[in-house]
Design an enzyme around this catalytic site. Structure first.
Site, PDB file in Angstrom:
ATOM      1  N   VAL B  22      28.720  31.647 -49.497  1.00  0.00           N
ATOM      2  CA  VAL B  22      29.383  30.334 -49.558  1.00  0.00           C
ATOM      3  C   VAL B  22      29.524  29.745 -48.152  1.00  0.00           C
ATOM      4  CG1 VAL B  22      31.653  29.225 -49.925  1.00  0.00           C
ATOM      5  CG2 VAL B  22      30.632  30.622 -51.725  1.00  0.00           C
ATOM      6  N   VAL B  47      24.160  43.012 -52.757  1.00  0.00           N
ATOM      7  CA  VAL B  47      24.850  44.281 -52.526  1.00  0.00           C
ATOM      8  C   VAL B  47      23.853  45.385 -52.839  1.00  0.00           C
ATOM      9  CG1 VAL B  47      26.751  45.764 -53.257  1.00  0.00           C
ATOM     10  CG2 VAL B  47      27.100  43.296 -53.022  1.00  0.00           C
ATOM     11  N   SER B  52      19.965  52.971 -54.324  1.00  0.00           N
ATOM     12  CA  SER B  52      19.515  52.816 -52.934  1.00  0.00           C
ATOM     13  C   SER B  52      20.500  53.455 -51.959  1.00  0.00           C
ATOM     14  CB  SER B  52      19.378  51.342 -52.563  1.00  0.00           C
ATOM     15  OG  SER B  52      18.314  50.759 -53.240  1.00  0.00           O
ATOM     16  N   ALA B  57      21.665  57.832 -48.321  1.00  0.00           N
ATOM     17  CA  ALA B  57      22.615  58.883 -47.933  1.00  0.00           C
ATOM     18  C   ALA B  57      21.898  60.237 -47.852  1.00  0.00           C
ATOM     19  CB  ALA B  57      23.768  58.942 -48.941  1.00  0.00           C
ATOM     20  N   GLU B 140      25.457  43.619 -43.006  1.00  0.00           N
ATOM     21  CA  GLU B 140      24.287  43.371 -42.161  1.00  0.00           C
ATOM     22  C   GLU B 140      23.790  41.955 -42.379  1.00  0.00           C
ATOM     23  OE1 GLU B 140      20.464  46.006 -41.173  1.00  0.00           O
ATOM     24  OE2 GLU B 140      20.172  44.785 -42.970  1.00  0.00           O
ATOM     25  N   ALA B 152       7.570  40.089 -44.511  1.00  0.00           N
ATOM     26  CA  ALA B 152       8.450  41.227 -44.782  1.00  0.00           C
ATOM     27  C   ALA B 152       8.513  41.532 -46.278  1.00  0.00           C
ATOM     28  CB  ALA B 152       9.855  40.958 -44.230  1.00  0.00           C
ATOM     29  N   THR B 153       8.470  40.496 -47.094  1.00  0.00           N
ATOM     30  CA  THR B 153       8.509  40.682 -48.548  1.00  0.00           C
ATOM     31  C   THR B 153       7.285  41.453 -49.022  1.00  0.00           C
ATOM     32  OG1 THR B 153       9.635  38.561 -48.707  1.00  0.00           O
ATOM     33  CG2 THR B 153       8.693  39.421 -50.748  1.00  0.00           C
TER      34      THR B 153
END
Lengths: 208, 208, 208, 208
Positions: B22, B47, B52, B57, B140, B152-153
């Site tokens: 926003v 998010v 992922s 992790a 980020e 990049a895509t």
């Protein structure tokens, strides 16, 4: 005043409404994620139109330079609750937040207007970031039940039609409708505990 | 970990992404209202999915309790610019804001990755209000041109397919495409002044 | 013509754009649900502004009563693809649908405009339901790659600034940028098969 | 059944809901553009969750292969009106459209359910375009006043909690609330003419 100027004036209020709608809607989400009953049912926002601002300024004899100071509802948020009891809960939630500060409160539920209007009004201070830095603006938050909102919507249309001259028989009908709303809200309150339990039971199930 | 727990953990990140989208979208609006050229062309947010997060992790040997601390891109914002020069302008805008704090920066434009990847990355701290009070989270922000984003895509899809084993001829083609992107961005930069003038002239007209 | 009249005229076009955007966006979703590569990357829609309509009518000497007939792009849809090859695939998909009928086609990819503009244009007939019954309107669908769209956006801004008098050195730069776009699209096409495989492999995994 | 299969089955229903929400919302817009009173106040849509579908199939002993045929409310649309009289008007509008066909109707307003539930239900046939061609699906449209919707929402939560065993005193309170709703809707109907006049007067003003 030029349309360009108005856009620049209203810009921080548009941002305020957008941010607040996201934030209050997220509270609903947060309750849902916990599997708990949410005191907020719906959130709506609007920025006052230029013509409404000018009309209010004229009526209240506010000079243009004082508009942002004296017209407190340029940014407006409406929070709709299921039950009368939820309204106080929402006020408490707002009170605890550190991203908004309550300037004043009006309790038109305890003190119903003569028209039959009921709602809880807060004026808050809220800070937004603009390209020129931080700007602190005012916003009005109206908190009502679904039933109160229903009545207020109808009454607003009729007010718009008749201005100050609403006929007595229309006033009478609105007043009767306001009574039906109060009766309805009372019946609803009597099952509130049951509803809250129903929604909380999701949580217990989900955690098992 | 139960899905309910994940929802409660990710909840503040969902809110962070919603608020930031926003806010950055509103900057575009603010420039438009001034009739000025906007250094931001598009804003996207996401998010990280639970799978992922778990994958990252595992790969980086991060224990579950340190996830929120060590995985800095659970909340991710992508800001797309028309011209390479706009990227630095966006970094400056973010730097001046008082509602977010830059934790670290990585300039993959000056220092292109060996794959050909170019982008400017920021990690920020951002505070949201939850039912339990204020929570400070990390997010980020990736800032790129349209052309860099395009590359990049494509590269992301190929990485997904080949994991660590991308064939040399594919690598070669990607690298050639990266060169075409740089050439394109340079040609574009050479007309940037013209474009900015074109957009600013709206403002002058509007104010006359 | 009064604003009220314009609103009533444009209303079916607003509906057309809204419906078409939903429908084309859903195609992306349909491919994703199958785990397959989608030839459509993004969909955008817009209704021409009243001032653009009047400008075009004046320039082409179209009398007001013929506007809906002669101005074919009052409703405009833009479909963005990743690869040049996807464009023809999208044309085929549109061709097979029974809810829209192709009136005419222009292939500015095979036949690039002298400016460097490339895109595939379709004019379609599309029926919407209004309170007065069924209305058949025209809409323009522009199909382009991300790279073509990027160039077209820049060129549009410059055209707006210079009208018919774009300086030669700017024209030269735009033309060079157009060449870079073609080179980029060709490099991209050379990895298209790889990308499609990458995305289709989701499906195979999901169905096992 | 695999999640992938469910997604492919539900996909046309998602599209149906999206298209119908756009179409009914546009009717509100169309009335507003004419400056006239809209019989539709709000439109909501949802696709039944997989778990709700399975629960209903089990309860009604519907084999999986007959689900699309026998479960008529996989796609669900809810249309909210201000006044009881608007409901019949909405049914007439739907009846006249050529893009949907009414399969069956149930008038729970004339024939209130024993629980106190009131609403007008339509089952329609609606065609969508998929990648495999045209698909004709069923959808349920529920039409209610704001007041009826309010009651139904509360009752639904209590039903969910108690399943078949709602205590008598709760039933009694719900029944009293249903009476308050009827009284309220009647008071509202008595001012409907005034409201409609109020909203139509915009049109007259706008056209002068």
């Amino acid at each position: 005043m030029k349309i360009q100027m108005w856009r620049e004036i209203l810009d921080p209020y548009v941002l305020t409404v957008d941010e607040l709608v996201v934030k209050f809607n997220h509270l609903i989400e947060e309750y849902r994620n916990m599997g708990a009953y949410s005191p907020i049912e719906q959130v709506h926002g609007r920025v006052k139109t230029i013509s409404s601002i000018l009309e209010k300024a004229q009526k209240k004899e506010i000079p243009l330079k004082d508009i942002e100071d004296k017209i407190e509802d340029i940014a407006g948020i409406r929070i709709i609750c299921q039950f009368v009891e939820d309204i106080q809960k929402v006020v408490e939630i707002i009170n605890k937040r550190t991203d908004m500060e309550i300037k004043s409160e009006k309790d038109y539920i305890k003190n119903m207007k003569s028209s039959g209007y009921r709602s809880y009004h807060l004026i808050i201070y809220y800070s937004v970031q603009t390209l020129e830095g931080t700007k602190k603006v005012q916003a009005e938050i109206q908190i009502r039940t679904l039933a109160m909102n229903f009545w207020a919507t109808i009454e607003h249309s009729l007010q718009y039609k008749y201005k100050q001259n609403m006929p007595e028989h229309i006033k009478g009908r609105l007043s009767k409708a306001a009574d039906a709303i109060i009766a309805l809200d009372q019946e609803m309150s009597s099952v509130r505990g049951e509803i809250m339990d129903a929604q909380n039971s999701f949580k217990i199930k989900a955690n098992m």
